[in-house]
Design a protein around this motif. Structure first.
Motif, PDB file in Angstrom:
ATOM      1  N   ASN A 137       0.697  -1.236  -0.048  1.00 10.37           N
ATOM      2  CA  ASN A 137      -0.225   0.066  -0.095  1.00 10.37           C
ATOM      3  C   ASN A 137       0.947   1.318  -0.046  1.00 10.37           C
ATOM      4  O   ASN A 137       0.462   2.267  -0.720  1.00 10.37           O
ATOM      5  CB  ASN A 137      -0.966   0.164   1.183  1.00 10.37           C
ATOM      6  N   ALA A 138       1.901   1.469   0.883  1.00 12.25           N
ATOM      7  CA  ALA A 138       2.804   2.323   0.918  1.00 12.25           C
ATOM      8  C   ALA A 138       3.837   2.735  -0.453  1.00 12.25           C
ATOM      9  O   ALA A 138       3.628   3.957  -0.769  1.00 12.25           O
ATOM     10  CB  ALA A 138       3.759   2.248   2.139  1.00 12.25           C
ATOM     11  N   ILE A 139       4.011   1.634  -0.863  1.00 10.53           N
ATOM     12  CA  ILE A 139       4.569   1.783  -2.162  1.00 10.53           C
ATOM     13  C   ILE A 139       3.821   2.340  -3.251  1.00 10.53           C
ATOM     14  O   ILE A 139       4.232   3.240  -4.095  1.00 10.53           O
ATOM     15  CB  ILE A 139       5.412   0.585  -2.671  1.00 10.53           C
ATOM     16  N   THR A 140       2.679   2.057  -3.180  1.00 12.02           N
ATOM     17  CA  THR A 140       1.731   2.352  -4.273  1.00 12.02           C
ATOM     18  C   THR A 140       1.216   4.071  -4.172  1.00 12.02           C
ATOM     19  O   THR A 140       1.183   4.979  -4.928  1.00 12.02           O
ATOM     20  CB  THR A 140       0.149   1.550  -4.303  1.00 12.02           C
ATOM     21  N   TRP A 141       1.097   4.266  -2.666  1.00 10.45           N
ATOM     22  CA  TRP A 141       0.957   5.737  -2.375  1.00 10.45           C
ATOM     23  C   TRP A 141       2.074   6.672  -2.810  1.00 10.45           C
ATOM     24  O   TRP A 141       1.997   7.755  -3.132  1.00 10.45           O
ATOM     25  CB  TRP A 141       0.698   5.816  -0.865  1.00 10.45           C
ATOM     26  N   ILE A 142       3.280   6.160  -2.767  1.00  6.56           N
ATOM     27  CA  ILE A 142       4.547   6.873  -2.901  1.00  6.56           C
ATOM     28  C   ILE A 142       4.387   7.108  -4.625  1.00  6.56           C
ATOM     29  O   ILE A 142       4.690   8.491  -4.796  1.00  6.56           O
ATOM     30  CB  ILE A 142       5.876   6.241  -2.656  1.00  6.56           C
ATOM     31  N   ARG A 143       4.019   6.159  -5.228  1.00  8.06           N
ATOM     32  CA  ARG A 143       4.106   6.337  -6.686  1.00  8.06           C
ATOM     33  C   ARG A 143       3.010   7.225  -7.259  1.00  8.06           C
ATOM     34  O   ARG A 143       2.958   7.846  -8.205  1.00  8.06           O
ATOM     35  CB  ARG A 143       3.766   4.682  -7.369  1.00  8.06           C
ATOM     36  N   LYS A 144       1.822   7.321  -6.343  1.00  7.33           N
ATOM     37  CA  LYS A 144       0.864   8.391  -6.532  1.00  7.33           C
ATOM     38  C   LYS A 144       1.201   9.722  -6.110  1.00  7.33           C
ATOM     39  O   LYS A 144       0.140  10.459  -6.192  1.00  7.33           O
ATOM     40  CB  LYS A 144      -0.492   7.679  -6.317  1.00  7.33           C
ATOM     41  N   LYS A 145       2.275   9.545  -5.199  1.00  8.98           N
ATOM     42  CA  LYS A 145       2.363  10.748  -4.268  1.00  8.98           C
ATOM     43  C   LYS A 145       1.340  11.388  -3.531  1.00  8.98           C
ATOM     44  O   LYS A 145       1.315  12.638  -3.434  1.00  8.98           O
ATOM     45  CB  LYS A 145       3.056  12.052  -5.198  1.00  8.98           C
ATOM     46  N   HIS A 146       0.686  10.662  -2.864  1.00 11.24           N
ATOM     47  CA  HIS A 146      -0.650  10.809  -2.224  1.00 11.24           C
ATOM     48  C   HIS A 146      -0.728   9.624  -0.983  1.00 11.24           C
ATOM     49  O   HIS A 146      -0.603   8.592  -1.333  1.00 11.24           O
ATOM     50  CB  HIS A 146      -1.879  10.961  -2.937  1.00 11.24           C
ATOM     51  N   CYS A 147      -0.817  10.201   0.260  1.00 13.73           N
ATOM     52  CA  CYS A 147      -1.108   9.130   1.221  1.00 13.73           C
ATOM     53  C   CYS A 147      -2.489   8.932   1.230  1.00 13.73           C
ATOM     54  O   CYS A 147      -3.246   9.893   2.072  1.00 13.73           O
ATOM     55  CB  CYS A 147      -0.584   9.911   2.441  1.00 13.73           C
ATOM     56  N   ASN A 148      -3.096   7.821   0.746  1.00 14.16           N
ATOM     57  CA  ASN A 148      -4.427   7.410   0.567  1.00 14.16           C
ATOM     58  C   ASN A 148      -4.972   6.733   1.972  1.00 14.16           C
ATOM     59  O   ASN A 148      -5.623   5.792   1.692  1.00 14.16           O
ATOM     60  CB  ASN A 148      -4.831   6.648  -0.347  1.00 14.16           C
ATOM     61  N   THR A 149      -4.834   7.482   2.984  1.00 10.74           N
ATOM     62  CA  THR A 149      -5.351   6.973   4.122  1.00 10.74           C
ATOM     63  C   THR A 149      -6.867   7.201   4.525  1.00 10.74           C
ATOM     64  O   THR A 149      -7.209   8.377   4.081  1.00 10.74           O
ATOM     65  CB  THR A 149      -4.363   7.164   5.407  1.00 10.74           C
ATOM     66  N   GLU A 165       1.234  16.026   4.885  1.00  9.87           N
ATOM     67  CA  GLU A 165       1.147  17.233   4.093  1.00  9.87           C
ATOM     68  C   GLU A 165       2.478  17.483   3.520  1.00  9.87           C
ATOM     69  O   GLU A 165       2.722  17.719   2.577  1.00  9.87           O
ATOM     70  CB  GLU A 165       0.252  18.222   4.641  1.00  9.87           C
ATOM     71  N   ARG A 166       3.398  17.651   4.697  1.00 13.54           N
ATOM     72  CA  ARG A 166       4.829  17.902   4.301  1.00 13.54           C
ATOM     73  C   ARG A 166       5.228  16.767   3.297  1.00 13.54           C
ATOM     74  O   ARG A 166       6.238  17.115   2.442  1.00 13.54           O
ATOM     75  CB  ARG A 166       5.782  17.970   5.565  1.00 13.54           C
ATOM     76  N   ALA A 167       5.331  15.627   3.687  1.00  4.86           N
ATOM     77  CA  ALA A 167       5.696  14.321   2.841  1.00  4.86           C
ATOM     78  C   ALA A 167       5.000  14.453   1.517  1.00  4.86           C
ATOM     79  O   ALA A 167       5.857  14.264   0.558  1.00  4.86           O
ATOM     80  CB  ALA A 167       5.750  13.014   3.537  1.00  4.86           C
ATOM     81  N   GLU A 168       3.801  14.648   1.468  1.00  7.17           N
ATOM     82  CA  GLU A 168       3.294  14.690   0.061  1.00  7.17           C
ATOM     83  C   GLU A 168       3.660  15.913  -0.825  1.00  7.17           C
ATOM     84  O   GLU A 168       4.005  16.055  -1.919  1.00  7.17           O
ATOM     85  CB  GLU A 168       1.737  14.834   0.219  1.00  7.17           C
ATOM     86  N   ALA A 169       4.029  17.137   0.074  1.00  5.98           N
ATOM     87  CA  ALA A 169       4.524  18.237  -0.839  1.00  5.98           C
ATOM     88  C   ALA A 169       6.024  17.970  -1.154  1.00  5.98           C
ATOM     89  O   ALA A 169       6.322  18.426  -2.336  1.00  5.98           O
ATOM     90  CB  ALA A 169       4.524  19.483   0.503  1.00  5.98           C
TER      91      ALA A 169
END
Length: 198
Positions: A137-149, A165-169
């Motif tokens: 899940n986390a790897i997918t979120w990284i690829r999408k550049k969004h924490c889809n929690t 938010e800082r991580a996504e930015a």
């Protein structure tokens, strides 16, 4: 809100079966000589493993990563609950960073933040080591550049959401070509950054 959880299979303990939390599993195996148990990310996988019966975990194969790389992992008491994450340098097992605990987080959020932390650290240091995570899940979120929690934002976890938010930015404003790879636990054993709370 969907809560991420693990399922625990006990093949040899006081009572065999599938347990939905670590406390229940621990009660069946603590003090039992050569207890046989393992955690799984889904009920379906746990049920299949229970039906298949116990088999000793495979020893790390020649394919197990041994070169210079980072391994990251998170631990969460409750999920949502107190969450922390860390990264280690694969060859030595040396802890490179550790953050938390944060109030009212989830394991997947921790895994996501750990990968971003490892990415940012390497960009700052101009290194290029692969990053291993056992969270698809986390790897997918990284690829999408969004924490889809699905985690609900509240006053207890506001600092955690600010970190998200800082991580996504950071992901949106930086480029990298560092490999982010899935750690194959079934083949290689627990990821070296694991907190040992299975």
């Amino acid at each position: 809100m969907r809560i991420q959880r693990k399922f625990y299979v006990v093949w040899h303990g006081r009572e065999t079966g599938i347990y939905r939390d670590w406390a229940s599993c621990k009660a069946q195996i603590e003090g039992v000589e050569q207890a046989k148990y393992k955690s799984f990310p889904s009920l379906e996988e746990a049920e299949q493993a229970y039906r298949s019966g116990w088999s000793a975990p495979k020893r790390p194969t020649g394919n197990r990563p041994t070169g210079e790389a980072y391994a990251v992992d998170a631990a969460c008491s409750g999920n949502p609950g107190k969450m922390e994450y860390r990264g280690v340098f694969l060859p030595s097992g040396e802890q490179i960073f550790h953050q938390g605990p944060f109030e009212y987080g989830t394991n997947n959020v921790g895994e996501f933040l750990a990968i971003v932390h490892a990415l940012a650290l390497q960009v700052n240091k101009s290194t290029h080591y692969p990053i291993y995570s056992d969270s698809a899940n986390a790897i997918t979120w990284i690829r999408k550049k969004h924490c889809n929690t699905k985690l609900e934002r509240n006053s207890r976890n506001e600092p955690l959401f600010e970190l998200i938010e800082r991580a996504e930015a950071w992901l949106a404003t930086h480029k990298w070509d560092i490999p982010i790879l899935k750690w194959e636990t079934s083949l290689w054993g627990e990821i070296p950054a694991d907190f040992g709370r299975k």
